[in-house]
Scaffold this motif. Structure first.
Motif, mmCIF file in Angstrom:
data_model
loop_
_atom_site.group_PDB
_atom_site.id
_atom_site.type_symbol
_atom_site.label_atom_id
_atom_site.label_comp_id
_atom_site.label_asym_id
_atom_site.label_seq_id
_atom_site.Cartn_x
_atom_site.Cartn_y
_atom_site.Cartn_z
ATOM 1 N N GLU A 231 88.739 77.228 115.486
ATOM 2 C CA GLU A 231 87.557 76.527 115.967
ATOM 3 C C GLU A 231 86.269 77.215 115.532
ATOM 4 O OE1 GLU A 231 87.716 75.842 120.155
ATOM 5 O OE2 GLU A 231 89.841 75.334 120.139
ATOM 6 N N ASN A 232 86.304 78.549 115.403
ATOM 7 C CA ASN A 232 85.101 79.310 115.057
ATOM 8 C C ASN A 232 85.394 80.298 113.932
ATOM 9 O OD1 ASN A 232 83.434 78.278 117.302
ATOM 10 N ND2 ASN A 232 84.852 79.435 118.605
ATOM 11 N N LYS A 233 84.392 80.565 113.139
ATOM 12 C CA LYS A 233 84.430 81.573 112.087
ATOM 13 C C LYS A 233 85.622 81.419 111.130
ATOM 14 C CE LYS A 233 80.837 83.551 113.951
ATOM 15 N NZ LYS A 233 79.497 83.482 113.286
ATOM 16 N N PRO A 234 85.846 80.253 110.563
ATOM 17 C CA PRO A 234 86.974 80.116 109.629
ATOM 18 C C PRO A 234 86.796 80.946 108.360
ATOM 19 C CG PRO A 234 85.582 78.170 109.548
ATOM 20 C CD PRO A 234 85.093 78.995 110.693
ATOM 21 N N GLU A 235 85.582 81.333 108.067
ATOM 22 C CA GLU A 235 85.327 82.113 106.848
ATOM 23 C C GLU A 235 85.810 83.559 106.980
ATOM 24 O OE1 GLU A 235 81.706 82.478 109.509
ATOM 25 O OE2 GLU A 235 83.064 80.879 108.840
ATOM 26 N N TRP A 236 86.226 84.000 108.135
ATOM 27 C CA TRP A 236 86.667 85.378 108.327
ATOM 28 C C TRP A 236 88.081 85.628 107.792
ATOM 29 C CZ3 TRP A 236 84.814 87.139 113.874
ATOM 30 C CH2 TRP A 236 83.414 87.272 113.854
ATOM 31 N N ALA A 237 88.845 84.596 107.548
ATOM 32 C CA ALA A 237 90.203 84.744 107.005
ATOM 33 C C ALA A 237 90.316 83.938 105.727
ATOM 34 C CB ALA A 237 91.243 84.285 108.022
ATOM 35 N N ARG A 238 91.053 84.457 104.768
ATOM 36 C CA ARG A 238 91.154 83.798 103.466
ATOM 37 C C ARG A 238 91.785 82.419 103.565
ATOM 38 N NH1 ARG A 238 93.031 88.516 99.133
ATOM 39 N NH2 ARG A 238 91.139 89.814 99.325
ATOM 40 N N TRP A 239 92.866 82.312 104.382
ATOM 41 C CA TRP A 239 93.576 81.045 104.454
ATOM 42 C C TRP A 239 92.714 79.951 105.083
ATOM 43 C CZ3 TRP A 239 94.424 78.682 109.136
ATOM 44 C CH2 TRP A 239 94.275 79.471 110.278
ATOM 45 N N SER A 240 91.948 80.296 106.132
ATOM 46 C CA SER A 240 91.100 79.291 106.769
ATOM 47 C C SER A 240 89.860 79.001 105.927
ATOM 48 C CB SER A 240 90.699 79.733 108.178
ATOM 49 O OG SER A 240 90.098 81.014 108.157
ATOM 50 N N TYR A 249 86.473 68.174 100.146
ATOM 51 C CA TYR A 249 86.962 67.072 99.317
ATOM 52 C C TYR A 249 87.839 66.091 100.105
ATOM 53 C CZ TYR A 249 85.593 70.432 95.736
ATOM 54 O OH TYR A 249 84.888 71.331 94.959
ATOM 55 N N MET A 250 88.356 66.521 101.246
ATOM 56 C CA MET A 250 89.290 65.694 102.013
ATOM 57 C C MET A 250 88.611 64.858 103.093
ATOM 58 S SD MET A 250 92.347 68.484 102.564
ATOM 59 C CE MET A 250 93.124 67.453 103.809
ATOM 60 N N PHE A 251 87.596 65.411 103.741
ATOM 61 C CA PHE A 251 87.038 64.785 104.938
ATOM 62 C C PHE A 251 85.656 64.198 104.673
ATOM 63 C CE2 PHE A 251 89.513 68.498 106.830
ATOM 64 C CZ PHE A 251 90.681 67.748 106.942
ATOM 65 N N PRO A 252 85.226 63.245 105.503
ATOM 66 C CA PRO A 252 83.871 62.694 105.370
ATOM 67 C C PRO A 252 82.815 63.773 105.597
ATOM 68 C CG PRO A 252 85.241 61.289 106.775
ATOM 69 C CD PRO A 252 86.011 62.553 106.552
ATOM 70 N N ALA A 253 81.668 63.574 105.028
ATOM 71 C CA ALA A 253 80.592 64.560 105.153
ATOM 72 C C ALA A 253 80.099 64.643 106.592
ATOM 73 C CB ALA A 253 79.439 64.185 104.223
ATOM 74 N N GLY A 254 79.850 65.872 107.039
ATOM 75 C CA GLY A 254 79.252 66.089 108.346
ATOM 76 C C GLY A 254 80.207 66.095 109.522
ATOM 77 N N VAL A 255 81.509 65.968 109.298
ATOM 78 C CA VAL A 255 82.459 65.949 110.417
ATOM 79 C C VAL A 255 82.870 67.372 110.782
ATOM 80 C CG1 VAL A 255 83.333 63.683 109.772
ATOM 81 C CG2 VAL A 255 84.491 65.728 108.924
ATOM 82 N N GLU A 256 83.494 67.506 111.939
ATOM 83 C CA GLU A 256 83.929 68.813 112.433
ATOM 84 C C GLU A 256 85.350 69.086 111.937
ATOM 85 O OE1 GLU A 256 84.263 71.244 116.710
ATOM 86 O OE2 GLU A 256 83.757 69.103 116.658
#
Length: 304
Positions: A231-240, A249-256
């Motif tokens: 939910e938070n800080k996905p940039e802290w792990a390589r896989w997330s 590329y998969m989801f609409p722009a601006g979504v969570e």
């Protein structure tokens, strides 16, 4: 977990699904679409459209009561405990979640009843309930049930193949419109109910047992991996961080993404379990059936 420290055991992908809740909400929405449509679709496929419509009408009428009544009882019990000071110790807990979900007593006797009726109303207006905060999911699940009934009502006389195409179109519409919590999960449930009743699809899959086994296993692993998105800080792990970049590329722009990935993951996971005999046997054990029935009834009162 911090940016420079390695993740703990329960922060690893797939393992973290044991302590995450967003994928569970998506799965409940999917199951609402599946369970609420299954018996109706059986009747429609058997050519008994009138009985199917009658079942939809009765279920739609009863659904509100099955959601509202347990919610009122749970809120009232929690309100009583609150007024007698049962949450005072919880208010000094070190856990933010426990403190936030432990309200204090009302300022006066009349105010206590005002607070009760206020929260009984706001539960369904905006999902706010001080005495039982997890009831925020109920409005969305009730909405999902009504979406299911409306779709069945509109397509009851449509041939099954065309009904599946319509549900695919509705799935895509909800995907693009950003309704990740309930929308596309509900229509995935209806689609899976149709697939489970379609002999042609089942025979096609059974003719390729090796692909069925490998494909379903891959779906289960991939689904759990997507459900692990933090939910938070996905940039802290390589896989997330990789999933974040792929989400562009998969989801609409601006979504969570923290809503979309668990939703998509629960969809893929359910498809994998549906076609994997080993997974179905494992999840059919009495202990898992007991947990599933208890959890599902406590959240949405859908199994009936």
């Amino acid at each position: 977990m911090s940016e420079k420290l390695p993740p703990t055991f329960f922060q690893l992908p797939i393992i973290r699904c044991l302590v995450m809740g967003r994928a569970s909400v998506a799965e409940f929405a999917l199951l609402a679409g599946y369970v609420n449509s299954l018996s109706t679709l059986k009747k429609a496929r058997a050519g008994n459209a009138d009985a199917a419509l009658q079942g939809v009408a009765k279920s739609a009428f009863r659904r509100t009561g099955r959601f509202v009544t347990p919610a009122v009882i749970a809120t009232t019990i929690s309100w009583l405990l609150c007024q007698f000071g049962a949450y005072r110790i919880a208010n000094i807990s070190s856990s933010d979640w426990i403190r936030d979900t432990s309200p204090g007593p009302s300022s006066s006797f009349p105010m206590a009843f005002y607070d009760l009726f206020k929260n009984l109303g706001t539960t369904w207006l905006n999902g706010a309930n001080e005495y039982d905060r997890i009831q925020w999911t109920l409005t969305f699940l009730l909405k999902g049930s009504m979406m299911t009934y409306l779709t069945l009502f509109a397509t009851i006389y449509v041939k099954p193949k065309w009904r599946m195409l319509i549900c695919m179109g509705l799935y895509y519409f909800k995907w693009k419109s950003g309704d990740s919590l309930v929308g596309f999960n509900v229509f995935c449930g209806i689609l899976l109910a149709e697939i489970s009743l379609d002999r042609d699809i089942q025979e096609l899959v059974d003719r390729h047992p090796y692909l069925k086994m490998v494909g379903s296993a891959c779906c289960i692993i991939l689904g759990l991996f997507f459900c692990s998105y933090p939910e938070n800080k996905p940039e802290w792990a390589r896989w997330s961080d990789f999933l974040t970049r792929m989400g562009h590329y998969m989801f609409p722009a601006g979504v969570e993404y923290a809503r979309y990935y668990p939703g998509l993951g629960s969809n893929i996971l359910t498809v994998g379990v549906m076609f994997n005999e080993t997974a179905k046997k494992l999840l059919s054990q009495r202990i898992f059936l007991f947990w599933a029935k208890t959890a599902f009834r406590s959240i949405s009162s859908t199994l009936h």
